[in-house]
Design an enzyme around this catalytic site. Structure first.
Site, mmCIF file in Angstrom:
data_model
loop_
_atom_site.group_PDB
_atom_site.id
_atom_site.type_symbol
_atom_site.label_atom_id
_atom_site.label_comp_id
_atom_site.label_asym_id
_atom_site.label_seq_id
_atom_site.Cartn_x
_atom_site.Cartn_y
_atom_site.Cartn_z
ATOM 1 N N LYS A 182 0.849 -1.191 0.000
ATOM 2 C CA LYS A 182 0.000 0.000 0.000
ATOM 3 C C LYS A 182 0.885 1.241 0.000
ATOM 4 O O LYS A 182 1.486 1.592 1.012
ATOM 5 C CB LYS A 182 -0.914 0.042 1.222
ATOM 6 N N GLU A 258 10.011 1.170 10.470
ATOM 7 C CA GLU A 258 10.978 2.256 10.384
ATOM 8 C C GLU A 258 10.170 3.515 10.623
ATOM 9 O O GLU A 258 9.329 3.884 9.799
ATOM 10 C CB GLU A 258 11.650 2.241 9.018
ATOM 11 N N CYS A 293 13.263 10.707 7.540
ATOM 12 C CA CYS A 293 13.210 10.102 8.876
ATOM 13 C C CYS A 293 14.527 10.279 9.622
ATOM 14 O O CYS A 293 14.542 10.371 10.830
ATOM 15 C CB CYS A 293 12.825 8.641 8.781
ATOM 16 N N GLU A 390 9.458 15.582 16.156
ATOM 17 C CA GLU A 390 9.853 15.466 14.749
ATOM 18 C C GLU A 390 9.103 16.537 13.948
ATOM 19 O O GLU A 390 7.878 16.550 13.921
ATOM 20 C CB GLU A 390 9.502 14.071 14.226
HETATM 21 P P1 NAI Z 1 1.558 8.290 8.337
HETATM 22 O O1 NAI Z 1 2.311 7.464 9.298
HETATM 23 O O2 NAI Z 1 0.117 8.575 8.596
HETATM 24 O O3 NAI Z 1 1.648 7.639 6.858
HETATM 25 C C1 NAI Z 1 2.550 6.640 6.451
HETATM 26 C C2 NAI Z 1 1.795 5.496 5.774
HETATM 27 O O4 NAI Z 1 0.948 4.871 6.734
HETATM 28 C C3 NAI Z 1 0.863 5.919 4.632
HETATM 29 O O5 NAI Z 1 0.898 4.951 3.604
HETATM 30 C C4 NAI Z 1 -0.494 5.931 5.302
HETATM 31 O O6 NAI Z 1 -1.571 5.750 4.423
HETATM 32 C C5 NAI Z 1 -0.374 4.754 6.244
HETATM 33 N N1 NAI Z 1 -1.307 4.757 7.367
HETATM 34 C C6 NAI Z 1 -1.870 5.818 7.992
HETATM 35 N N2 NAI Z 1 -2.696 5.412 8.973
HETATM 36 C C7 NAI Z 1 -2.670 4.055 8.972
HETATM 37 C C8 NAI Z 1 -3.319 3.036 9.750
HETATM 38 N N3 NAI Z 1 -4.176 3.346 10.722
HETATM 39 N N4 NAI Z 1 -3.041 1.743 9.500
HETATM 40 C C9 NAI Z 1 -2.170 1.405 8.530
HETATM 41 N N5 NAI Z 1 -1.541 2.322 7.748
HETATM 42 C C10 NAI Z 1 -1.782 3.628 7.963
HETATM 43 O O7 NAI Z 1 2.340 9.642 8.172
HETATM 44 P P2 NAI Z 1 1.754 11.062 7.734
HETATM 45 O O8 NAI Z 1 0.454 11.346 8.424
HETATM 46 O O9 NAI Z 1 1.735 11.106 6.273
HETATM 47 O O10 NAI Z 1 2.855 12.030 8.324
HETATM 48 C C11 NAI Z 1 2.792 12.421 9.690
HETATM 49 C C12 NAI Z 1 4.155 12.488 10.291
HETATM 50 O O11 NAI Z 1 4.737 11.204 10.312
HETATM 51 C C13 NAI Z 1 5.163 13.330 9.523
HETATM 52 O O12 NAI Z 1 5.046 14.683 9.818
HETATM 53 C C14 NAI Z 1 6.450 12.756 9.998
HETATM 54 O O13 NAI Z 1 6.781 13.319 11.244
HETATM 55 C C15 NAI Z 1 6.150 11.282 10.173
HETATM 56 N N6 NAI Z 1 6.562 10.480 9.015
HETATM 57 C C16 NAI Z 1 7.718 9.762 9.108
HETATM 58 C C17 NAI Z 1 8.171 9.048 8.032
HETATM 59 C C18 NAI Z 1 9.425 8.265 8.085
HETATM 60 O O14 NAI Z 1 10.043 8.055 7.049
HETATM 61 N N7 NAI Z 1 9.831 7.777 9.230
HETATM 62 C C19 NAI Z 1 7.471 9.060 6.746
HETATM 63 C C20 NAI Z 1 6.237 9.803 6.760
HETATM 64 C C21 NAI Z 1 5.838 10.499 7.870
#
Ligand code: NAI
Ligand code: MG
Length: 490
Positions: A182, A258, A293, A390
């Site tokens: 996904k 991660e 990240c 973050e």
């Molecule tokens: P997110 O964690 O919501 O999104 C990442 C992935 O998880 C997306 O594919 C999303 O559709 C999926 N996702 C969201 N809710 C889910 C659930 N309940 N069950 C399963 N999958 C789910 O991140 P978001 O909202 O886009 O960004 C928020 C913050 O997260 C950012 O500001 C940043 O601080 C952090 N982040 C960190 C990342 C990293 O590489 N470690 C990457 C993206 C965001």
């Protein structure tokens, strides 16, 4: 060469080697973060579509299937073929990535090159996954076999869409797993195109499935699924916790994460070339617009060089050219969406309110597109929100320290532990820091150097398990022990 308006070829779900509409018929808009225009509409997967993808993957994973009976060396050939096709279409793919994500074209090209390197690295592993023979007690011989975990769910974020795909497809395919991926709802396009290339390369039906959709529906359907054997997730720590709960409540599937970070980079006064140190720290936090990240979002500088370091960091940040990712003079594009932009601007306000000194930036650029001007704060202290949470944006916080002991303790005072850096010409200092710091990666005199051969991942709430390297492959393998009785006489 960048293609300014890349044609969008694939907008449907990819299940069992076919592009199909979502069962609900629903679609969502994909937005260009540089202009806020709608690029296209993409089919929106939910639970029913995830079920279909899992069924296809499960069938492809059957022990008698083409995939499972294929020679491991042949799997490697398929992976190399996929890479040949990515290379053939590299300009197109990099353009698609810049359009969808907003990163400047040169960076997208770099991500694509790294994608190919990663998949080729793992292709090399396919026929080198070996077990051991074990001298056990009695008239027995024991041996282990490494087998693929099974059907794996992979949930990836939007900051490095195609690279995160490679980090997950590479080891999964090398191990012989079948995939239900996904991609982020914010950046689904490169994954759909790579799905089409995987079919062209000759991967059998059901081995690779891509189901774009939202987190709480499609993402949750993956992490709650009873017939998925493992889920690999990259994204926020908050969602990582939800995925772990869902795994526990469903079938105790294996999880690897991660997650977020608040990574420190420490500059000692014996850093040698100060400009080089400034450049390393600047790139460490500003690259990919800070949406990284591993972003070096806490920069600790030793007191005797602090003022000069701040001055030069401000000069460097001010030189950044923010604009259209397809314009060759741009060195920074927009943030991914309005939510992230507003969040970053709120953090900047909190920094000002809590007493940090705003040295430059701190504002949005223009009124179309999600551009934030590179921002540098000095006089940052550990209790400030910008030093703890973050931010995921182009915001550098520069803190002052005096001794090694002090800085290691301060650097470790966080719930995260993804990465860290140290800049010094003294090998003893570098080693002492590298041993004392609690983080999955430590970079000495460089930063954010992720190579396919070396594992990355987090201590504490930054993650579970590792990606890349042999350690990353291991996460997609089960160990089976076969014990055989040796007859004592004939
Ligand atoms: P997110 O964690 O919501 O999104 C990442 C992935 O998880 C997306 O594919 C999303 O559709 C999926 N996702 C969201 N809710 C889910 C659930 N309940 N069950 C399963 N999958 C789910 O991140 P978001 O909202 O886009 O960004 C928020 C913050 O997260 C950012 O500001 C940043 O601080 C952090 N982040 C960190 C990342 C990293 O590489 N470690 C990457 C993206 C965001
Ligand atoms: Mg989200």
């Amino acid at each position: 060469m960048a293609i300014h308006n890349p044609e969008i070829k694939y907008t449907k779900l990819f299940i069992n080697n076919e592009f199909v509409a979502a069962e609900s018929g629903k679609e969502f808009e994909v937005i260009n973060p540089s202009t806020e225009d709608v690029i296209c509409r993409v089919s929106e997967a939910d639970k029913h579509d995830v079920d279909k993808a899992v069924a296809a993957a499960r069938k492809a994973f059957h022990r008698t299937s083409q995939w499972r009976t294929m020679d491991a060396s042949q799997r490697a050939i398929l992976m190399h073929k996929l890479c040949d096709l990515i290379e053939r279409d590299m300009n197109y793919l990099a353009s698609l990535e810049s359009l969808d994500n907003g990163k400047i074209f040169a960076d997208s090209l770099g991500d694509l090159e790294y994608t190919v390197k990663t998949i080729r690295y793992y292709a090399g592993w396919c026929d080198k996954v070996q077990g051991v023979t074990i001298p056990c007690d009695g008239d027995f011989i024991s041996m282990t076999r490494k087998e693929p975990v099974g059907v794996v769910g992979q949930i990836i974020p939007w900051n490095y869409p195609v690279m995160m795909l490679a980090w997950k497809w590479g080891p999964a395919l090398a191990a012989g797993c079948c995939i239900v991926m996904k991609p982020s709802e914010l950046t689904p396009l490169s994954a759909l195109y790579l799905a089409a290339l995987s079919k062209e390369a000759g991967f059998p039906d059901g081995v690779i499935n891509v189901v774009p959709g939202f987190g709480p529906s499609a993402g949750a359907a993956v992490s709650e699924h009873h017939d998925i054997d493992k889920v690999a997730f990259t994204g926020s720590t908050a969602v990582g916790a939800l995925v772990m709960q869902a795994a526990g409540k469903s079938n105790l599937k294996r999880v690897t994460f991660e997650l977020g970070g608040k990574s420190p980079i420490v500059v000692f006064d014996d850093c040698g070339d100060l400009d080089e140190a400034v450049d390393t720290c600047h790139g460490g936090v500003m690259n990919n617009h800070g949406q990284n990240c591993c972003a070096a979002s806490r920069c600790y500088v030793q007191e005797s060089i602090y003022d000069e370091f701040v001055k030069r960091s401000v000069a460097m940040a001010s030189k950044r050219v923010i604009g259209d990712p397809f314009d060759e003079s741009s060195t920074m594009g927009p943030l991914i969406n309005r939510v992230q932009m507003d969040k970053v601007l709120r953090y900047i306000e909190s920094g000002k309110k809590e007493g940090a000194k705003l040295e430059c930036g701190g504002i949005r650029k223009g009124s179309k597109g999600f551009f934030v001007v590179p921002t540098v704060f000095s006089n940052v202290t550990d209790e400030m929100t910008i030093a703890k949470e973050e931010i995921f944006g182009p915001v550098q916080s520069i803190l002052k320290f005096s001794t090694m002991d002090e800085v290691i303790d301060r650097a470790n005072k966080t719930t995260y532990g993804l990465a860290s850096g140290v800049i010094t010409k003294d090998i003893n200092k570098a080693l002492m820091f590298a041993q004392g710091i609690k983080s999955g990666s430590v970079w000495v005199n460089t930063y954010d150097l992720c190579q396919p051969q070396s594992p990355v991942g987090g201590y504490k709430q930054s993650g579970q398990g590792r990606e890349l390297g042999e350690a990353g492959l291991e996460e997609y393998l089960e160990t089976k022990t076969i014990t055989i009785k040796i007859p004592s006489k004939f």
